[in-house]
Design a protein around this motif. Structure first.
Motif, PDB file in Angstrom:
ATOM      1  N   GLN A  46      42.593  46.403  30.250  1.00  0.00           N
ATOM      2  CA  GLN A  46      43.451  47.364  29.561  1.00  0.00           C
ATOM      3  C   GLN A  46      44.939  47.168  29.850  1.00  0.00           C
ATOM      4  O   GLN A  46      45.774  47.930  29.382  1.00  0.00           O
ATOM      5  N   ILE A  47      45.265  46.111  30.615  1.00  0.00           N
ATOM      6  CA  ILE A  47      46.665  45.788  30.899  1.00  0.00           C
ATOM      7  C   ILE A  47      47.121  44.735  29.891  1.00  0.00           C
ATOM      8  O   ILE A  47      46.573  43.620  29.855  1.00  0.00           O
ATOM      9  N   ALA A  48      48.102  45.065  29.085  1.00  0.00           N
ATOM     10  CA  ALA A  48      48.497  44.228  27.949  1.00  0.00           C
ATOM     11  C   ALA A  48      48.867  42.801  28.333  1.00  0.00           C
ATOM     12  O   ALA A  48      48.567  41.854  27.605  1.00  0.00           O
ATOM     13  N   ASN A  49      49.520  42.583  29.475  1.00  0.00           N
ATOM     14  CA  ASN A  49      49.931  41.227  29.849  1.00  0.00           C
ATOM     15  C   ASN A  49      48.925  40.538  30.756  1.00  0.00           C
ATOM     16  O   ASN A  49      49.202  39.492  31.335  1.00  0.00           O
ATOM     17  N   SER A  50      47.727  41.123  30.882  1.00  0.00           N
ATOM     18  CA  SER A  50      46.685  40.536  31.719  1.00  0.00           C
ATOM     19  C   SER A  50      45.942  39.437  30.958  1.00  0.00           C
ATOM     20  O   SER A  50      45.781  39.506  29.735  1.00  0.00           O
ATOM     21  N   THR A  51      45.461  38.420  31.689  1.00  0.00           N
ATOM     22  CA  THR A  51      44.678  37.344  31.062  1.00  0.00           C
ATOM     23  C   THR A  51      43.273  37.811  30.686  1.00  0.00           C
ATOM     24  O   THR A  51      42.533  37.093  30.028  1.00  0.00           O
ATOM     25  N   GLY A  52      42.921  39.023  31.140  1.00  0.00           N
ATOM     26  CA  GLY A  52      41.615  39.581  30.767  1.00  0.00           C
ATOM     27  C   GLY A  52      41.739  40.679  29.730  1.00  0.00           C
ATOM     28  O   GLY A  52      40.765  41.398  29.461  1.00  0.00           O
ATOM     29  N   PHE A 169      33.619  35.138  45.791  1.00  0.00           N
ATOM     30  CA  PHE A 169      34.173  33.810  45.562  1.00  0.00           C
ATOM     31  C   PHE A 169      34.863  33.694  44.201  1.00  0.00           C
ATOM     32  O   PHE A 169      35.762  32.874  44.027  1.00  0.00           O
ATOM     33  N   TYR A 170      34.453  34.530  43.250  1.00  0.00           N
ATOM     34  CA  TYR A 170      35.103  34.494  41.944  1.00  0.00           C
ATOM     35  C   TYR A 170      36.321  35.409  41.864  1.00  0.00           C
ATOM     36  O   TYR A 170      37.238  35.171  41.077  1.00  0.00           O
ATOM     37  N   PHE A 171      36.314  36.473  42.664  1.00  0.00           N
ATOM     38  CA  PHE A 171      37.427  37.433  42.620  1.00  0.00           C
ATOM     39  C   PHE A 171      38.484  37.154  43.687  1.00  0.00           C
ATOM     40  O   PHE A 171      39.572  37.717  43.622  1.00  0.00           O
ATOM     41  N   ARG A 172      38.178  36.293  44.631  1.00  0.00           N
ATOM     42  CA  ARG A 172      39.068  36.066  45.763  1.00  0.00           C
ATOM     43  C   ARG A 172      40.443  35.570  45.295  1.00  0.00           C
ATOM     44  O   ARG A 172      40.563  34.632  44.522  1.00  0.00           O
ATOM     45  N   GLY A 173      41.496  36.231  45.792  1.00  0.00           N
ATOM     46  CA  GLY A 173      42.861  35.836  45.490  1.00  0.00           C
ATOM     47  C   GLY A 173      43.360  36.246  44.119  1.00  0.00           C
ATOM     48  O   GLY A 173      44.476  35.914  43.735  1.00  0.00           O
ATOM     49  N   LYS A 174      42.532  36.988  43.357  1.00  0.00           N
ATOM     50  CA  LYS A 174      42.935  37.396  42.001  1.00  0.00           C
ATOM     51  C   LYS A 174      43.467  38.834  42.038  1.00  0.00           C
ATOM     52  O   LYS A 174      42.785  39.739  42.521  1.00  0.00           O
ATOM     53  N   SER A 175      44.651  39.031  41.504  1.00  0.00           N
ATOM     54  CA  SER A 175      45.199  40.389  41.392  1.00  0.00           C
ATOM     55  C   SER A 175      44.708  41.054  40.111  1.00  0.00           C
ATOM     56  O   SER A 175      44.803  42.261  39.947  1.00  0.00           O
ATOM     57  N   GLU A 176      44.165  40.242  39.184  1.00  0.00           N
ATOM     58  CA  GLU A 176      43.572  40.746  37.951  1.00  0.00           C
ATOM     59  C   GLU A 176      42.378  39.879  37.585  1.00  0.00           C
ATOM     60  O   GLU A 176      42.272  38.721  38.019  1.00  0.00           O
ATOM     61  N   GLY A 266      47.349  44.075  49.932  1.00  0.00           N
ATOM     62  CA  GLY A 266      47.934  42.896  49.297  1.00  0.00           C
ATOM     63  C   GLY A 266      47.073  42.297  48.208  1.00  0.00           C
ATOM     64  O   GLY A 266      46.182  42.939  47.648  1.00  0.00           O
ATOM     65  N   ASP A 267      47.341  41.014  47.918  1.00  0.00           N
ATOM     66  CA  ASP A 267      46.639  40.323  46.832  1.00  0.00           C
ATOM     67  C   ASP A 267      45.166  40.074  47.121  1.00  0.00           C
ATOM     68  O   ASP A 267      44.400  39.732  46.218  1.00  0.00           O
ATOM     69  N   GLU A 268      44.763  40.226  48.381  1.00  0.00           N
ATOM     70  CA  GLU A 268      43.367  39.974  48.745  1.00  0.00           C
ATOM     71  C   GLU A 268      42.487  41.197  48.559  1.00  0.00           C
ATOM     72  O   GLU A 268      41.303  41.171  48.890  1.00  0.00           O
ATOM     73  N   ARG A 269      43.056  42.289  48.022  1.00  0.00           N
ATOM     74  CA  ARG A 269      42.284  43.534  47.993  1.00  0.00           C
ATOM     75  C   ARG A 269      41.077  43.477  47.061  1.00  0.00           C
ATOM     76  O   ARG A 269      40.083  44.160  47.318  1.00  0.00           O
ATOM     77  N   LYS A 270      41.148  42.692  45.974  1.00  0.00           N
ATOM     78  CA  LYS A 270      39.975  42.577  45.096  1.00  0.00           C
ATOM     79  C   LYS A 270      38.840  41.854  45.821  1.00  0.00           C
ATOM     80  O   LYS A 270      37.673  42.227  45.723  1.00  0.00           O
ATOM     81  N   GLY A 271      39.201  40.806  46.556  1.00  0.00           N
ATOM     82  CA  GLY A 271      38.197  40.105  47.353  1.00  0.00           C
ATOM     83  C   GLY A 271      37.657  40.972  48.473  1.00  0.00           C
ATOM     84  O   GLY A 271      36.474  40.924  48.814  1.00  0.00           O
ATOM     85  N   LEU A 272      38.521  41.800  49.045  1.00  0.00           N
ATOM     86  CA  LEU A 272      38.100  42.703  50.117  1.00  0.00           C
ATOM     87  C   LEU A 272      37.094  43.727  49.600  1.00  0.00           C
ATOM     88  O   LEU A 272      36.206  44.165  50.342  1.00  0.00           O
ATOM     89  N   THR A 273      37.223  44.097  48.327  1.00  0.00           N
ATOM     90  CA  THR A 273      36.248  44.997  47.714  1.00  0.00           C
ATOM     91  C   THR A 273      34.850  44.386  47.772  1.00  0.00           C
ATOM     92  O   THR A 273      33.869  45.071  48.100  1.00  0.00           O
ATOM     93  N   ALA A 274      34.757  43.088  47.473  1.00  0.00           N
ATOM     94  CA  ALA A 274      33.467  42.397  47.518  1.00  0.00           C
ATOM     95  C   ALA A 274      32.949  42.303  48.954  1.00  0.00           C
ATOM     96  O   ALA A 274      31.754  42.485  49.210  1.00  0.00           O
ATOM     97  N   ILE A 275      33.846  42.018  49.906  1.00  0.00           N
ATOM     98  CA  ILE A 275      33.432  41.951  51.318  1.00  0.00           C
ATOM     99  C   ILE A 275      32.908  43.305  51.773  1.00  0.00           C
ATOM    100  O   ILE A 275      31.905  43.404  52.493  1.00  0.00           O
ATOM    101  N   SER A 276      33.585  44.364  51.350  1.00  0.00           N
ATOM    102  CA  SER A 276      33.130  45.713  51.673  1.00  0.00           C
ATOM    103  C   SER A 276      31.707  45.934  51.162  1.00  0.00           C
ATOM    104  O   SER A 276      30.850  46.474  51.877  1.00  0.00           O
ATOM    105  N   GLY A 277      31.458  45.509  49.921  1.00  0.00           N
ATOM    106  CA  GLY A 277      30.122  45.633  49.356  1.00  0.00           C
ATOM    107  C   GLY A 277      29.084  44.867  50.154  1.00  0.00           C
ATOM    108  O   GLY A 277      27.950  45.330  50.339  1.00  0.00           O
ATOM    109  N   MET A 278      29.466  43.695  50.664  1.00  0.00           N
ATOM    110  CA  MET A 278      28.547  42.906  51.485  1.00  0.00           C
ATOM    111  C   MET A 278      28.136  43.682  52.735  1.00  0.00           C
ATOM    112  O   MET A 278      26.969  43.707  53.127  1.00  0.00           O
TER     113      MET A 278
END
Length: 445
Positions: A46-52, A169-176, A266-278
């Protein structure tokens, strides 16, 4: 001859418990993972300038889950009757397909399709879980119910870890989350859940229970269910069941969302979400293994010590969330000015995740064990009531999750945990003598 018959029955029971564990592991690798990441994925879309970015998409992940649990709650009122109409294994297969359907909107982002699939899942999940409780009970006895509950729960919750390792591994380092990443992750999860659904077709028949199932009509199932719902034990246990829904909302969606929205990570927070789930999964699995090993001990001393342990783990997790995550973190991306009571610490996040998983394992396994053991004559109704109350709590929680600050959500959870622990211990104490007498009578036969 009787020994051979019993041996064959036990073999079929073991096969069914094993197959059920594997199929649920695969199905919920898809569902748990999607439930944990869809808010982050939809936010990027839903972010207009996002690649997704997807033009015109306005879906809300937490509201999607809230809608799912709303329909789940309503359907549990009649799920024993649906079970009587469709049969046990067909009900589980149809229910499993609705979990597969729920993953599809991650591939084709469309708000209307998202909410329709969520509603259908709510209906299917109610049938699915009511059937699961009955099937677990039919494939267990008074000696194996604690062990089988532990095995099933361990395999089920392992799925959360596997799915999150993959996502990490797919979300690591991605801010979006870009379109390519979204498509790969959703395609894999869809395939895995589909395989789990197909495995249900391999479940073996339970002829020792077929006559009982044939004798139960849709009307008699509904009548018995309504009567059982208003017993004192079920009314009291409803507080415990309600808390499992609040806890489910926290560990499956809110906690990870808070982490993913905390700018201090920081930028690792999306990856940290996955680690939290683990680590939620590690807590769930470790709890399931330990509780399974403690089957004979639980038989002697009762389930209350495990429930009380679950309350303590819950309280500790709430305290860590309270001091370590910003109050605004469930509401959207925070700024560096929106801080927690202490400097947000990644290690405390992981400890909190582990404690949430451990708490959930303690509470849910003992609810399952109590329903299949103490209320073995009303298993379908007991599990339907459990999921009805859990669904009410989860639905409410998913709707208020994106509206209430974190501290209010933790306070609601703490009050629910306190009431649920007290009422469970009372019902367990009240029925403990009856259950032991029944087991002794069966052993003497």
């Amino acid at each position: 001859m009787a020994k051979i018959k019993d041996s064959k029955k036990q073999f079929v029971q073991n096969i069914n418990v094993g197959l059920m564990g594997i199929s649920f592991f695969l199905i919920f690798t898809g569902f748990f993972t999607v439930g944990g990441i869809q808010t982050l994925v939809f936010d990027s879309a839903q972010i207009a300038n996002s690649t997704g970015y997807v033009e015109g998409f306005h879906g809300d992940g937490l509201w999607s889950l809230g809608l799912c649990y709303a329909f789940f709650t309503l359907t549990n009122l009649i799920s024993p009757s649906i079970l009587a109409l469709m049969g046990l294994r067909p009900s589980m297969f149809v229910g499993a397909l609705t979990y597969v359907l729920f993953i599809v909107p991650l591939l084709y982002l469309n708000g209307i399709f998202l909410y329709i699939s969520s509603s259908i899942l709510g209906v299917g999940a109610a049938i699915f879980w009511t059937a699961q409780g009955k099937f677990l009970s039919l494939n267990s006895n008074e000696k194996t119910i604690s062990r089988n509950t532990g095995i099933f729960y361990t395999m089920l919750q392992s799925s959360y870890c596997v799915g999150n390792v993959f996502v990490y591994f797919y979300f690591r380092g991605k801010s979006e989350i870009d379109k390519e990443t979204r498509d790969i992750v959703s395609s894999v999860l869809l395939s895995v859940a589909s395989l789990g659904s197909l495995l249900i077709l391999l479940y073996r028949p339970t002829p020792w229970a077929d006559k009982e199932e044939e004798d139960q009509t849709v009307y008699s199932a509904l009548k018995d269910h309504a009567k059982f719902f208003f017993t004192i034990d079920m009314i009291l246990l409803s507080f415990t069941f309600f808390y499992t829904g609040i806890l489910l909302n926290l560990w499956s969606a809110v906690y990870g969302t808070c982490i993913g929205f905390t700018a201090a990570f920081g930028d690792e927070r999306k990856g940290l979400t996955a680690i939290s789930g683990m680590f939620v999964s590690v807590g769930e699995v470790l709890g399931g293994v330990i509780i399974g090993k403690l089957g004979s001990w639980t038989h002697k001393v009762g389930r209350s010590p495990i429930i009380i342990s679950g309350f303590i783990f819950s309280a500790l997790a709430f305290i860590l969330g309270f001091i370590n995550l910003p109050n605004e973190s469930p509401l959207g991306e925070t700024t560096l000015l929106q801080t927690a009571l202490i400097d947000s610490n990644q290690y405390l996040v992981i400890i909190g995740s582990f404690l949430l998983g451990l708490a959930d394992a303690c509470i849910v396994t003992q609810c399952f064990s109590l329903m299949a053991g103490t209320f073995h004559q009303n298993t379908s109704s007991a599990f339907a009531i459990f999921h009805f109350m859990q669904g009410i709590a989860s639905s409410l929680a998913f709707f208020y999750s994106s509206l209430l600050p974190l501290y209010w959500q933790l306070l609601i959870a703490l009050i629910s945990a306190s009431l649920g622990t007290i009422t469970f211990c009372y019902v367990e104490y009240k029925n403990r003598g009856k259950e032991v007498e029944l087991k002794d009578e069966i052993s003497a036969l």
